[in-house]
Design a protein around this motif. Sequence first.
Motif, PDB file in Angstrom:
ATOM      1  N   SER A  87       0.868  -1.218  -0.052  1.00 28.84           N
ATOM      2  CA  SER A  87      -0.076  -0.253   0.085  1.00 28.84           C
ATOM      3  C   SER A  87       1.064   1.189  -0.085  1.00 28.84           C
ATOM      4  O   SER A  87       0.615   2.192  -0.868  1.00 28.84           O
ATOM      5  CB  SER A  87      -0.968   0.166   1.197  1.00 28.84           C
ATOM      6  OG  SER A  87      -1.622   1.171   1.284  1.00 28.84           O
ATOM      7  N   ILE A  92      -1.335   4.148  -2.361  1.00 28.58           N
ATOM      8  CA  ILE A  92      -3.017   3.747  -2.392  1.00 28.58           C
ATOM      9  C   ILE A  92      -3.533   3.421  -0.977  1.00 28.58           C
ATOM     10  O   ILE A  92      -2.813   3.130  -0.089  1.00 28.58           O
ATOM     11  CB  ILE A  92      -3.300   2.904  -3.485  1.00 28.58           C
ATOM     12  CG1 ILE A  92      -2.823   1.427  -3.064  1.00 28.58           C
ATOM     13  CG2 ILE A  92      -2.840   3.398  -4.990  1.00 28.58           C
ATOM     14  CD1 ILE A  92      -3.344   0.374  -4.109  1.00 28.58           C
ATOM     15  N   SER A  96      -7.998   0.371  -1.202  1.00 28.33           N
ATOM     16  CA  SER A  96      -7.818  -0.043  -2.397  1.00 28.33           C
ATOM     17  C   SER A  96      -6.795  -1.183  -2.723  1.00 28.33           C
ATOM     18  O   SER A  96      -6.766  -1.898  -3.597  1.00 28.33           O
ATOM     19  CB  SER A  96      -7.033   1.302  -3.301  1.00 28.33           C
ATOM     20  OG  SER A  96      -8.091   2.101  -3.520  1.00 28.33           O
ATOM     21  N   LYS A  99      -8.797  -4.397  -2.421  1.00 26.85           N
ATOM     22  CA  LYS A  99      -9.028  -4.761  -3.749  1.00 26.85           C
ATOM     23  C   LYS A  99      -8.201  -5.365  -4.580  1.00 26.85           C
ATOM     24  O   LYS A  99      -8.585  -6.260  -5.543  1.00 26.85           O
ATOM     25  CB  LYS A  99     -10.056  -3.683  -4.266  1.00 26.85           C
ATOM     26  CG  LYS A  99     -11.201  -3.075  -3.616  1.00 26.85           C
ATOM     27  CD  LYS A  99     -11.913  -2.034  -4.108  1.00 26.85           C
ATOM     28  CE  LYS A  99     -13.179  -1.606  -3.138  1.00 26.85           C
ATOM     29  NZ  LYS A  99     -13.678  -0.443  -3.547  1.00 26.85           N
TER      30      LYS A  99
END
Length: 178
Positions: A87, A92, A96, A99
Amino acid sequence: MPDHTAAPAADTRRAAQNAPSSTSYWFDEPDSAVSVLHAVRDVQEAGRDMRRRMSTGMSMNTTDLEALRHAIAHERDDDPLTPKTLSRHLDISGASTSKLIDRLTLSGHLVRTDHPRDRRSVILLATEHAHHQVRERLSDMHERMLAVARSLPEGSRADTAEFLQAMAECLRAEPAPH
């Protein structure tokens, strides 16, 4: 009825005529150093284009491809990749990232597994399928790139590598716009 298409086209031509040439947009006078900067920009653009083509060929977006590249790099360095580290690398949100990991797990490119040193955490590993796809798409290109690098005179290689690392540092040091 007035023709509204003529004015924008004329404005575009005028702007193009008044714009600095591509060889001197940022620099007042062309010299050999500027040509080196143009070559660096060409390499950057070619790399972006290659990543777009590769992501399309692997039916994923460029962020997913970067995540996969990062997972493979962490495996190579024997440095477990956590979702939080991914991440941060991709800049992000955690949602996100979740996902993204779900997509790459569903497509057979990543697996989640227990962290070897932290029972509360998981790590991400590229699957054999992902390694195969990456090798299949990049092996020839890497061989060609290595041939180009080997074509540099032995005495120039260290200076070239130092120059490219310094350019990378210039780009990394650029602050984000406010």
